[in-house]
Scaffold this active site. Structure first.
Site: not given
Ligand code: LIP
Length: 273
Positions: A70, A90, A92-93, A95, A219
């Site tokens: 990412e 990713d 941190i998914d 964030t 993601d």
């Molecule tokens: C996030 C996702 C979340 C989505 C956001 C974003 P990040 O990823 O996990 O579900 O709604 O648009 O993509 O930016 O925290 O890695």
């Protein structure tokens, strides 16, 4: 001889646990944040540091493999996904959850070979849950087998979704109209704040379906195989085959629920990854 998928999974798990230690340490401290495509699209120093750590640990072990991350994919850049073994990361998914000290935040590491996702690890360092799967090997959470819900009717289902990071009024209006129709047709809608956690919840029978528009391959690659190995279906929201670069996905505990959910969704168009 080909490396067994279980070996790749073992390595991915070890790396995710190490990365998780860094995330956990930072979770309880003040976080510096920057924004990306909108003021709600956040990145922190920890996202960047953890991605570097994951790539360096995997590179040591697999120097010829490719990486899609990412934070190393420049904004707007097309993802170069090839048939070569590719780690999809990713750091941190969720964030926003991380920044706001909400524990549903995770490290995601997936591996594709010939553009098929074959290994996935989703590690939540704060709650201590580690979801994992490899193709043909079933799915686990902390070494316990997980399976999807047996519910077959949408009207007896909980559907998980996300509002996403875009604050474009037209995109939000379409998403909210989707939420409205799905709420009317189901037991309810939940937003947890991480696509990967959402998929792992459906994989372990907490909720029956999930859909989202605007996400990226990192993601949902790792969590996607956890869902399918737990018995769920991963599809395009139209009901067709999932396309990991299309910025949209629908998942369900079975095809019946997916068939009832798909017609309720108005599609939101995002530029492909
Ligand atoms: C996030 C996702 C979340 C989505 C956001 C974003 P990040 O990823 O996990 O579900 O709604 O648009 O993509 O930016 O925290 O890695």
């Amino acid at each position: 001889m080909d490396t067994p998928l279980s070996d790749y999974l073992y390595t991915a798990r070890q790396v995710a646990l190490k990365a998780g230690e860094v995330v956990k340490e930072a979770f309880y401290k003040e976080k510096e944040q920057k924004t990306k495509e909108s003021y709600a699209d956040i990145v922190t120093e920890t996202d960047q540091a953890v991605e570097k750590l994951i790539i360096s640990l995997l590179k040591e072990k697999y120097p010829t493999h490719q990486f899609i991350g990412e934070e190393s994919t420049a904004e707007g850049k097309t993802v170069n996904w090839t048939d070569a073994p590719t780690w999809i990361i990713d750091p941190i998914d969720g964030t926003s959850n991380f920044v706001h000290s909400i524990p549903q935040t995770c490290v995601c590491i997936g591996l594709s070979i010939s553009k098929q996702i074959v290994v996935g690890v989703v590690h939540l360092p704060i709650t201590g849950q580690t979801y994992s799967a490899y193709k043909g090997g079933g799915a686990c959470c902390n070494d316990q087998r997980i399976t999807v819900s047996k519910v077959k009717e949408l009207k007896k289902s909980v559907v998980i979704t996300e509002a996403g990071n875009s604050r474009d009024p037209q995109i939000l209006a379409t998403k909210i109209s989707n939420f409205h129709r799905v709420i009317e047709a189901s037991h309810g809608v939940r937003m947890i704040g991480s696509a990967a956690v959402d998929l792992c919840m459906v994989a372990s029978g907490s909720g029956e379906a999930y859909f989202e528009y605007g996400i990226h391959i990192w993601d949902f690659a790792a969590a996607g195989i956890i869902l399918t190995e737990a018995g769920g279906v991963l599809l395009d929201p139209s009901g067709g085959d999932v396309d990991f670069l299309s910025r949209r996905v629908m998942a369900a505990c079975n095809q019946d629920v997916a068939n009832q959910l798909s017609p309720l969704l108005n599609h939101v168009e995002f530029k492909r990854d």
